[in-house]
Write an enzyme that holds these catalytic residues in place. Structure first.
Site, PDB file in Angstrom:
ATOM      1  NE  ARG A  91      42.788 -18.280  58.584  1.00 24.38           N
ATOM      2  CZ  ARG A  91      43.424 -17.563  57.655  1.00 24.38           C
ATOM      3  NH1 ARG A  91      44.730 -17.727  57.466  1.00 24.38           N
ATOM      4  NH2 ARG A  91      42.793 -16.666  56.942  1.00 24.38           N
ATOM      5  CB  SER A 115      35.706 -18.185  59.873  1.00 18.48           C
ATOM      6  OG  SER A 115      35.556 -16.971  59.170  1.00 18.48           O
ATOM      7  CD  GLU A 145      39.649 -20.342  61.644  1.00 18.78           C
ATOM      8  OE1 GLU A 145      40.232 -19.292  61.974  1.00 18.78           O
ATOM      9  OE2 GLU A 145      39.046 -20.461  60.560  1.00 18.78           O
TER      10      GLU A 145
END
Length: 368
Positions: free
Chosen positions: A162, A251, A360
């Protein structure tokens, strides 16, 4: 009056910017960004808005909305594969659907992910055993520091979980204005895909079970895509205006990557909390054995924040009833409501297990 950013984000919160420009061509996008920079104004670049949590006060600068379109194929052969170049503003799931229809394999497990294509290399978007890092050949960007168009190849992007160089450089001149703003504005992304009617090997156990195949097997692209969409729907991860479980940023926390010593402490805390014969944290060791990835969803759940936390009590922001990693807007939430829930969960997990979760989505005008 400029429309509120709530209308441009999947979380559906956020006040209005001072100004907004929509760019439908690459030239318009570059000119819009250049004009904002020359005026010395804060800049926020918005694509699909699936990874943004914007303050209720809005943004004290200019939003440049990326609405460029186009998919071209500079080269295609049985040996060299298919090189597909996608404009940054193309809706990502439309790109995946197109690839599956054309018989281009390599991104089918990324079906159903909301947002625009230009955001995918920034976050190194991934799911169900695939990441865009596996197929990205290059990314063309407008470099705001050097004031020129650059081509950055896969090796230049330093992809990791990520993360990428593009994300690393997203602490720019507008940080004080509450915007984590990019140095590199993505213009288009080129993917190296395989000309085949079969998926890449299925790398995710739940997906393999849903397909009734073994991990490592390959299936027709259309079948793989539908199975991924089914998995995501059951988790509330496919956008649906009628389903508040999908009013989210996906998420909200990344899976922690821990040094081995911290993992051992986590295991010990879990045993104290859940009993010596209780569940243990999931562990996914790195290749070098120095770090181990564990599950943010597991930590949240075992810290006491189960599916529907806050939602079932009627709070304006709560966890999805389908997935503990999704913080959701139940219809009337403000950014402050979502942020308060995120802080509660982050702090509760840290108190229970000694692991501090990291958000995130990009926070605009907010600090967790």
């Amino acid at each position: 009056m400029t429309a509120a950013l709530a209308t441009l984000t999947t979380m559906r919160v956020g006040g209005p910017p001072r100004a907004m420009v929509t760019a439908t061509t690459e030239a318009e996008l570059i000119e819009a960004v250049r004009s904002v920079d020359e005026a010395g104004e804060p800049l926020l670049v918005v694509g699909g808005g699936s990874n943004l949590l914007v303050a209720d006060e809005g943004f004290p600068g200019t939003v440049v909305r990326v609405a460029t379109r186009g998919i071209t194929v500079p080269s295609a052969s049985a040996c060299g594969g298919v090189l597909a170049t996608v404009a940054a503003g193309e809706t990502w799931d439309d790109v995946v659907a197109h690839a599956c229809e054309e018989g281009w394999s390599g991104i089918e497990a990324l079906s159903g992910i909301p947002g625009a294509t230009g955001a995918t290399p920034v976050q190194n978007v991934g799911a169900y055993g695939q990441e865009v890092a596996q197929t990205i050949a290059s990314v063309r960007v407008w470099d705001r520091h050097e004031k020129r168009v650059r081509t950055m190849f896969s090796a230049d992007l330093d992809f990791s979980y990520r993360h990428s160089v593009l994300k690393e450089s997203m602490l720019g001149p507008d940080a004080d204005a509450g915007a984590v703003t990019p140095r590199h504005v993505v213009l288009d992304v080129s993917f190296q895909l395989r000309p085949t009617e079969l998926s890449q090997p299925i790398g995710y156990a739940d997906l393999a079970r849903g397909l009734d195949v073994a991990v490592g097997d390959r299936v027709p692209l259309a079948r793989a895509r539908e199975a991924v969409l089914d998995q995501r729907r059951r988790r509330g991860m496919v956008l649906d205006a009628q389903d508040h479980d999908t009013w989210s940023c996906g998420s909200f926390f990344t899976n922690p990557i821990l040094p081995v010593a911290q993992l051992e402490e986590l295991v010990a805390r879990a045993a104290d909390r859940l009993g010596p014969d209780g569940p243990v944290p999931p562990q996914f060791p790195s290749a070098d054995g120095a770090t181990v990835k564990t599950s943010a969803a597991w930590l949240i759940d075992k810290a006491g924040y189960t599916k529907g936390y806050g939602t079932l009590e009627g709070r304006p922001a709560g966890l999805s009833t389908k997935h503990t990693l999704a913080l959701t807007n139940r219809g009337s939430a403000t950014a402050a409501d979502v942020l308060a829930l995120a802080r509660e969960i982050r702090d509760g997990v840290e108190e229970a297990f000694g692991v501090r979760l990291v958000n995130e989505p990009v926070l605009v005008g907010l600090h967790l």
